[in-house]
Design an enzyme around this catalytic site. Structure first.
Site, short mmCIF file in Angstrom:
data_model
loop_
_atom_site.label_atom_id
_atom_site.label_comp_id
_atom_site.label_asym_id
_atom_site.label_seq_id
_atom_site.Cartn_x
_atom_site.Cartn_y
_atom_site.Cartn_z
N ILE A 27 0.88 -1.17 0.00
CA ILE A 27 0.00 0.00 0.00
C ILE A 27 0.91 1.22 0.00
O ILE A 27 1.55 1.53 1.01
CB ILE A 27 -0.92 0.01 1.25
N GLU A 41 4.25 -8.07 2.68
CA GLU A 41 4.58 -9.02 3.75
C GLU A 41 4.25 -8.44 5.11
O GLU A 41 3.68 -9.12 5.97
CB GLU A 41 6.08 -9.37 3.71
N CYS A 73 11.27 -6.26 5.76
CA CYS A 73 10.29 -7.35 5.91
C CYS A 73 10.96 -8.60 6.46
O CYS A 73 10.37 -9.33 7.26
CB CYS A 73 9.61 -7.63 4.59
N1 THU Z 1 7.43 -4.33 -2.05
C1 THU Z 1 6.71 -5.25 -1.33
O1 THU Z 1 5.53 -5.06 -1.06
N2 THU Z 1 7.33 -6.38 -0.95
C2 THU Z 1 8.59 -6.72 -1.30
O2 THU Z 1 9.04 -7.80 -0.95
C3 THU Z 1 9.42 -5.81 -2.08
C4 THU Z 1 8.82 -4.49 -2.37
C5 THU Z 1 6.74 -3.13 -2.52
C6 THU Z 1 7.14 -1.85 -1.88
C7 THU Z 1 6.74 -0.85 -2.95
O3 THU Z 1 5.36 -0.55 -2.80
C8 THU Z 1 6.92 -1.60 -4.25
O4 THU Z 1 7.01 -2.97 -3.90
C9 THU Z 1 8.14 -1.19 -5.03
O5 THU Z 1 9.26 -1.17 -4.23
#
Ligand code: THU
Length: 162
Positions: free
Chosen positions: A77, A89, A129
């Site tokens: 988000i 995550e 994460c």
């Molecule tokens: N992002 C995640 O949600 N999880 C990950 O493991 C890597 C990155 C998201 C963060 C951001 O909203 C987008 O991916 C680009 O970095």
């Protein structure tokens, strides 16, 4: 030890051999996907569509299994104030902890343009994460990515703890 400069060597008592015991499992091993992990990946892919990734366009979905058997979902988000965004995550962890769960058995992560074919580039969890997962999950915790099952301790050796 040979520091740069004029000092050629200093006495030291650091061990030159690693005397730590080897863990029972090789935390760096990447295991092949089985039917159960593929099914969890499908759930992560399905929820990925709900991601709010207005700024990066990179959608991520996560499916976190609690010891109770319940699966908790999360998506990334984003926010106009970029650092205020949250990864999929951690969104899943927030949902699970808020529901009273404390123990987890696996997480599947699907991110980016992974299509439904095999051998895609995995969406590896970011460092924050990994640290947040390590707060609640042991080093043997399976992290299911598009190309195989990783173990948390292999993804984040020497996690910080208090
Ligand atoms: N992002 C995640 O949600 N999880 C990950 O493991 C890597 C990155 C998201 C963060 C951001 O909203 C987008 O991916 C680009 O970095």
């Amino acid at each position: 030890i040979r520091p740069m400069g004029t000092i050629r060597s200093v006495p030291h008592s650091f061990k030159t051999r690693n005397t730590h015991k080897k863990p029972a499992v090789d935390l760096h091993e990447i295991l092949p996907l089985d039917d159960e992990s593929r099914a969890l990946l499908e759930i992560a892919k399905a929820v990925r569509d709900k991601a709010y990734a207005k700024y990066s366009g990179f959608q991520v979905g996560a499916a976190l299994v609690a010891a109770s058997g319940q699966v908790y979902l999360g998506v990334n988000i984003e926010n106009a104030s970029y650092p205020a965004g949250i990864c999929a995550e951690r969104a899943a962890i927030c949902a699970a902890i808020s529901a009273g769960e404390t123990e987890f058995t696996a997480i599947a992560i699907a991110g980016g343009d992974e299509d439904d074919t095999e051998a895609q580039t995995p969406c590896c969890p970011c460092g924050i994460c990994r640290q947040v997962l390590s707060e609640f999950c042991p080093p043997e915790f399976p992290v299911i990515l598009a190309d195989g099952v990783y173990l948390l301790g292999g993804l984040l050796p020497h996690a910080f703890s208090l």
